[in-house]
Design a protein around this motif. Structure first.
Motif, short mmCIF file in Angstrom:
data_model
loop_
_atom_site.label_atom_id
_atom_site.label_comp_id
_atom_site.label_asym_id
_atom_site.label_seq_id
_atom_site.Cartn_x
_atom_site.Cartn_y
_atom_site.Cartn_z
N ALA A 306 0.77 -1.18 0.09
CA ALA A 306 -0.07 -0.05 0.00
C ALA A 306 0.87 0.95 0.28
O ALA A 306 1.43 1.68 1.07
CB ALA A 306 -0.75 0.07 1.21
N ILE A 307 0.97 1.91 -1.26
CA ILE A 307 2.13 2.99 -1.23
C ILE A 307 1.16 4.39 -0.83
O ILE A 307 0.09 4.86 -1.38
CB ILE A 307 2.40 3.22 -2.93
CG1 ILE A 307 3.08 1.74 -3.21
CG2 ILE A 307 3.46 4.32 -2.78
CD1 ILE A 307 3.38 1.80 -4.69
N VAL A 308 1.89 4.78 -0.12
CA VAL A 308 1.12 6.01 0.61
C VAL A 308 1.65 7.49 -0.15
O VAL A 308 2.80 7.54 -0.21
CB VAL A 308 1.51 6.20 2.11
CG1 VAL A 308 0.95 7.53 2.83
CG2 VAL A 308 1.13 4.87 2.95
N ARG A 309 0.59 8.09 -0.56
CA ARG A 309 0.84 9.32 -1.39
C ARG A 309 0.77 10.55 -0.52
O ARG A 309 1.35 11.43 -0.75
CB ARG A 309 -0.03 9.42 -2.44
CG ARG A 309 0.17 8.58 -3.56
CD ARG A 309 -0.63 8.91 -4.69
NE ARG A 309 -0.43 10.20 -5.30
CZ ARG A 309 -1.15 11.11 -5.25
NH1 ARG A 309 -2.13 11.47 -4.89
NH2 ARG A 309 -0.63 12.24 -5.88
N GLU A 310 -0.01 10.35 0.84
CA GLU A 310 -0.13 11.30 1.63
C GLU A 310 0.14 10.81 3.25
O GLU A 310 -0.80 10.09 3.58
CB GLU A 310 -1.32 12.07 1.66
CG GLU A 310 -1.43 13.51 1.15
CD GLU A 310 -2.63 14.17 1.06
OE1 GLU A 310 -3.46 14.46 1.96
OE2 GLU A 310 -3.25 14.11 0.00
N PHE A 311 0.95 11.55 3.87
CA PHE A 311 1.50 10.95 5.03
C PHE A 311 0.24 10.76 5.93
O PHE A 311 0.40 9.99 6.73
CB PHE A 311 2.59 11.65 5.70
CG PHE A 311 4.12 11.13 5.26
CD1 PHE A 311 4.02 10.06 4.48
CD2 PHE A 311 5.12 11.52 6.06
CE1 PHE A 311 5.37 9.66 4.29
CE2 PHE A 311 6.37 11.15 5.64
CZ PHE A 311 6.26 10.17 4.87
N MET A 651 -6.19 1.62 -7.76
CA MET A 651 -5.57 0.43 -8.03
C MET A 651 -4.08 0.85 -8.63
O MET A 651 -4.33 1.62 -9.65
CB MET A 651 -6.30 -0.35 -9.01
CG MET A 651 -7.65 -0.86 -8.47
SD MET A 651 -7.59 -1.89 -6.99
CE MET A 651 -8.61 -1.20 -5.84
N GLY A 652 -3.08 0.07 -8.32
CA GLY A 652 -1.81 0.45 -9.00
C GLY A 652 -1.57 -0.24 -10.46
O GLY A 652 -1.16 0.38 -11.33
N ALA A 668 -0.11 -1.51 -4.86
CA ALA A 668 0.69 -1.94 -5.78
C ALA A 668 0.24 -3.27 -6.48
O ALA A 668 0.60 -3.56 -7.44
CB ALA A 668 2.33 -2.16 -5.09
N ASP A 669 -0.45 -4.01 -5.60
CA ASP A 669 -0.92 -5.23 -6.13
C ASP A 669 -2.58 -5.32 -6.35
O ASP A 669 -2.95 -6.42 -6.55
CB ASP A 669 -0.45 -6.49 -5.25
CG ASP A 669 -1.00 -6.20 -3.77
OD1 ASP A 669 -1.74 -5.35 -3.69
OD2 ASP A 669 -0.88 -7.18 -3.00
N ASP A 670 -3.25 -4.25 -6.19
CA ASP A 670 -4.44 -4.16 -6.32
C ASP A 670 -5.55 -5.07 -5.42
O ASP A 670 -6.56 -5.26 -5.50
CB ASP A 670 -5.17 -4.57 -7.85
CG ASP A 670 -4.71 -3.56 -8.92
OD1 ASP A 670 -3.81 -2.71 -8.60
OD2 ASP A 670 -5.05 -3.77 -10.02
N SER A 674 -4.18 -6.10 0.94
CA SER A 674 -3.13 -5.18 1.34
C SER A 674 -3.82 -4.13 2.07
O SER A 674 -3.15 -3.25 2.81
CB SER A 674 -2.62 -4.67 0.00
OG SER A 674 -1.89 -5.76 -0.79
N ILE A 675 -5.25 -3.67 1.76
CA ILE A 675 -5.87 -2.58 2.53
C ILE A 675 -5.68 -2.88 3.99
O ILE A 675 -5.40 -2.09 4.91
CB ILE A 675 -7.29 -2.36 2.02
CG1 ILE A 675 -7.46 -2.16 0.48
CG2 ILE A 675 -7.95 -1.30 2.43
CD1 ILE A 675 -8.76 -2.27 -0.13
N VAL A 676 -6.41 -4.08 4.15
CA VAL A 676 -6.28 -4.46 5.59
C VAL A 676 -4.91 -4.59 6.50
O VAL A 676 -4.65 -4.09 7.60
CB VAL A 676 -6.77 -6.11 5.72
CG1 VAL A 676 -6.89 -6.54 7.01
CG2 VAL A 676 -8.15 -6.16 5.01
N SER A 677 -3.76 -4.82 5.40
CA SER A 677 -2.50 -4.86 6.06
C SER A 677 -2.31 -3.20 6.40
O SER A 677 -1.61 -3.03 7.43
CB SER A 677 -1.27 -5.39 5.20
OG SER A 677 -1.77 -6.47 4.68
#
Ligand SMILES: Nc1ncnc2c1ncn2[C@@H]1O[C@H](COP(=O)(O)OP(=O)(O)OP(=O)(O)O)[C@@H](O)[C@H]1O
Ligand SMILES: [Cu+]
Length: 900
Positions: A306-311, A651-652, A668-670, A674-677
């Protein structure tokens, strides 16, 4: 800048020395050197020195510099130097923390570098947008960002949104014709501009300007830039730090004034005492520790896809109460394979084969058939092949097949390949294409077959059926009657119940060359196909974890209601018993009144055949009801919803550039899991921020209460200002970073979500802090009183040892606010172990090595005494453990429902 819009395409090609078939990679390389990279200067980039000097811009530093000057004047020269050294060390620690956080941001930024589709060496490639050069031929499709200024050379219904440049928010329909000179950029409709995006259609364009030589060059603001606004939590921490800072000044002033009249002390000693009080209250490390916790959390989320675009999203994720998710690709594999075909009046056709591999056979009544012998099947395959924008690329090296384009279309493409039907490129040509439209829920193409033209359509089967007048059978074209309708609908429903994605295919003869919406009717129905899209394996577990964590999962899909329900129950979003009541389609939602709608979205977890606006509507209503929403999306139509959600997740892989730019998090993997992680990491961030803050604050409280008690009894200062500074900055500073790296202990996803405005210090934590501070103070005073007869420096040394070691033991207390150290593992955080060892060595060294003794004003403490003091200090850990045991076994013997 030159106006390319008035030129003819050939002239443009001449000007930029290019041709429609694109550059070679050799030419592109040379031009990249000549023209430079296609980049805009970054708005905010600071040097390493900026971050270093920034550290000195704080109230604390000013106070310390003043103290240093005064110490020097009053002939406490060593103190003056030490204070300066401490300022430097503090700046260094702060600098390392911020620099690390900044590095984390720039790593994330690199992961989100925009890409562009370009034709080079006669092949369509994906290159970094920064590598585009003038003369490159680029491909533009729905959802793409335009990465350079370019002149269009070919297009189909291409529309671009240029609001970032012109302020016009409606899409502009583009053209390829040469135009009359126009002053405004918005009027040059045969151009596309860097910084705008494609809202629909398809186009090819030749790049005429890159980097600063673009219209947006001067007004540069990069869309993909990561915003690092202070988070909600940071603001709160900063507020707390400011309050404590103010309190410290007030306390020190009062002490100084009162002391001047009551204590019989030289003025410079009194001053140093006041400084000591002040530094003991100011929570020096507090603001920077939150930045580092957030940076570590974002990095961990990124590692978990999960790539964060905003801290700020890092922390908001921890408080999410509802996830609204797509189905296709997020909950499912997005590896669609056609399994069944239904042709009216014929037995079902079964299709074999796996994934994107174009090998498989067709069976009817268990016998293999040739597609070319079945005229209806042949028609269906022709539609599947041509009303399609996808392709499958064979990679000979790995012998794998890779999809280019939309997976639904990919499955149809593969289907036609399997049949081996031969599409004669000389007599059959596509002349127009309407890409899939999520409102109409269909796509269409005009195809020239010999001398006639046909309009093909593929889409949601009941929508296609409702636009059909006839049905194609083996022998002829028949008018559709109710019996036929019902038979087809039954098929659609039963396949959907098997969790299949079902599509309808139809055609009609036409005379137009451009598709108009009002023409999409009176089709001849050809058949339906059913494709499987298996749920992702890890999703079921992830959904279960959400439920345990008190997070509601809602599926909002464009697919058929039965397919939606089938997948939803396969992954556990709904259980079998609830099936009937737990799903609603767009149509069913539309007839509800306000109140019913609200009731529905409170309890229903599956919404099908949704339009993007309705998705947004559901989300904003839930927000109004107090829910904190994380929402996924991939298309242009999802952009608004992604912006509006508390955490928009794009979705990446399958997502469009626009969706990614509107979201705070990119998967990154749609994958739903990963959302839950990411939510788990978000909650850990919150825990770590609290734990590290409590850790810092305990020293402050222990020091100030020790000072108050001793002063009240008229005793000399138990610690000097520089000793306090060392404890607050060095001992605490390192321990704090170690705590920031703490991993969760499995408890964070077993409790309810955090509240939006969760407090840092709440009532339930006060007893724990009280016990720690109480033990620390009592031990410090005991040691002080015991050693005072041997001289004040001796006594201070012992207080210092107690303070340093209680904090080191306290670090173990703070690793979890409710779990025993034995449960989480004494050595499970390597940084804590390193800190324990190195800090212990450092503390003992500065007390017993003559050089440091001199500087800090310590006296040697015998090893026996040291051992006793250290053992005593460990009481703080026992105290914490007993409290945790008492709390979980006696007070709340039932399960924890909220984070402590
Ligand atoms: N490329 C396509 N061509 C033709 N029909 C399509 C295409 N993609 C989807 N459809 C049809 O339109 C319906 C809605 O698709 P849409 O993309 O809106 O949602 P989805 O992808 O099924 O769901 P989600 O929102 O979960 O990703 C699908 O069920 C399918 O029947
Ligand atoms: Cu999707």
């Amino acid at each position: 800048m030159e106006d390319f819009s008035v030129l003819h395409i050939e002239e443009v090609f001449q000007k930029v020395a290019a041709k429609a078939s694109g550059l070679t990679s050799e030419e592109a390389r040379e031009r990249l050197i000549a023209f430079g990279p296609n980049e805009l200067p970054k708005t905010e980039q600071h040097s390493i020195f900026y971050y270093f000097f920034k550290q000195f811009k704080s109230v604390l530093v000013i106070v310390l510099v003043l103290a240093s000057i005064l110490s020097w004047i009053t002939n406490h020269k060593t103190d003056a130097y030490i204070i300066l050294l401490v300022i430097f060390v503090d700046a260094l620690i702060g600098f390392i923390q911020e620099w690390k956080a900044e590095q984390a941001v720039s790593v994330l930024q690199k992961m989100l570098l925009p890409q562009a589709k370009v034709i080079r060496d006669n092949q369509q490639l994906l290159v970094k947008a920064s590598e585009l050069v003038p003369g490159d031929v680029i491909i533009l499709e729905e959802g793409d960002h335009v990465s350079a200024d370019a002149r269009l050379i070919e297009l189909k219904h291409l529309r671009a949104v240029e609001s970032s440049l012109t302020g016009e928010s409606l899409p502009i329909l583009k053209t390829v014709e040469a135009l009359k000179p126009a002053s405004s950029i918005g009027d040059r409709k045969n151009m596309v501009w860097r910084g705008t995006f494609i809202s629909g259609g398809y186009g090819k364009a030749v790049v005429i300007g890159t980097g600063l030589k673009t219209a947006i060059g001067s007004i540069a603001s990069s869309l993909s830039a990561i915003k690092a606004e202070p988070s909600h939590f940071q603001k709160k921490i900063n507020k707390l730090a400011t309050q404590m800072g103010l309190a410290s000044v007030v306390a020190a002033t009062i002490l100084f004034i009162v002391g001047y009249f009551t204590l019989d002390m030289p003025i410079n000693d009194l001053f140093l005492l006041a400084v000591a009080v002040m530094v003991s209250i100011i929570p020096e490390g507090l603001p920077s520790i939150i930045a580092i916790v957030l940076a570590i959390g974002s990095r961990r989320m990124t590692k978990r896809n999960a790539i964060v675009r905003e801290f700020t999203a890092t922390e908001t994720l921890g408080a999410v109460t509802t996830i609204i998710t797509d189905k296709t690709g997020t909950l499912t594999e997005n590896a669609l394979t056609v399994r069944r075909i239904f042709l009216y009046g014929q037995p079902e056709v079964e299709v074999s084969g796996e994934g994107w591999i174009p090998i498989g056979s067709f069976q009817q009544s268990e016998a293999i058939i040739e597609a070319s012998n079945n005229s209806v099947l042949k028609k269906l395959l022709l539609i599947a092949a041509l009303c399609n924008n996808s392709s499958v690329r064979h990679k000979p090296a790995e012998n794998t097949y890779e999809l280019v384009g939309d997976p639904t279309e990919g499955a149809l493409h593969v289907l036609s390949k399997k049949s081996g039907i031969d599409i004669n490129v000389i007599t059959i040509k596509k002349i127009d294409d309407l890409p899939f439209d999520s409102i109409l829920k269909l796509r269409a193409s005009v195809v020239k077959i010999g001398s006639s033209r046909e309009l093909f359509a593929i889409g949601a089967p009941e929508r296609i059926l409702s636009r059909c007048k006839n049905v194609l059978t083996e022998s002829r074209i028949e008018l559709i009657d109710d019996v036929m309708q019902n038979k087809i609908k039954q098929k659609i429903n039963s396949w959907s119940l098997d969790a299949m994605r079902v599509l309808g295919l139809a055609y009609k003869e036409t005379s137009t060359s451009e598709i108009q919406e009002d023409e999409l009717k009176q089709f001849t129905f050809v058949g339906i196909v059913g494709m499987i899209d298996p749920p992702r394996e890890e999703v079921k577990e992830a959904v279960k974890r959400c439920k345990e964590a008190g997070i509601r999962v809602i599926m909002a899909t464009g697919d058929h209601i039965s397919t939606a329900v089938a997948i939803a129950s396969a992954v556990g979003i709904i259980n079998h018993k609830e099936k009937d009541v737990m799903a609603l389609s767009e149509e069913q939602l539309m007839v509800l009144d306000e109140k019913e709608f609200e009731e529905a979205i409170k309890s229903v977890n599956v919404f099908a055949r949704l339009n993007p606006e309705t998705k947004l509507h559901i989300a904003s209503r839930l927000q109004k009801m107090g829910e904190l929403i994380a929402m996924t999306g991939d298309g242009v139509n999802d952009a608004l919803a992604l912006k509006k959600a508390d955490v928009g997740i794009a979705m990446g892989i399958m997502g469009t550039d626009v969706a990614r730019a509107s979201a705070k998090v990119v998967l990154a993997d749609d994958n739903f899991a990963s959302i839950v992680s990411a939510i788990e990491e978000g909650r850990i961030v919150f825990m770590n921020a609290r734990q590290a803050s409590f850790y810092l604050i305990t020293t402050n409280f222990a020091e100030i209460s020790t000072l108050i008690v001793t002063i009240a009894f008229g005793l000399p200062m138990p610690l000097t200002a520089i000793q306090i500074l060392w404890l607050n900055l060095v001992t605490d500073g390192i321990g704090d970073m170690a705590l920031a790296a703490e991993r969760g202990h499995g408890e964070v996803l077993q409790v309810k979500p955090l509240k939006k405005d969760e407090k840092i210090i709440n009532r339930s934590i006060l007893p724990f802090l009280g016990i720690n501070v109480g033990i620390m103070t009592a031990l410090a005073i005991a040691a002080y009183v015991y050693f005072l007869p041997f001289g004040v420096e001796h006594a201070r040394s012992s207080v210092f040892v107690v303070m340093a070691f209680t904090q080191l033991f306290n670090m173990y207390n703070m690793r979890s606010l409710n779990k025993s150290i034995l449960e989480i593992g004494i050595f499970s955080n390597i940084y804590v172990t390193i800190t324990m060892v190195s800090s212990a060595i450092m503390t003992i060294s500065i007390i017993n090595i003559p050089f440091f003794q001199e500087i800090f004003g310590f006296k040697t403490i015998s090893y026996i005494h040291l051992m006793i003091l250290i053992l005593m200090s460990s009481l703080v850990l026992f105290g914490g453990e007993v409290y945790k045991y008492f709390k979980s076994h006696v007070l709340y013997s039932h399960q924890l429902t909220r984070l402590p």
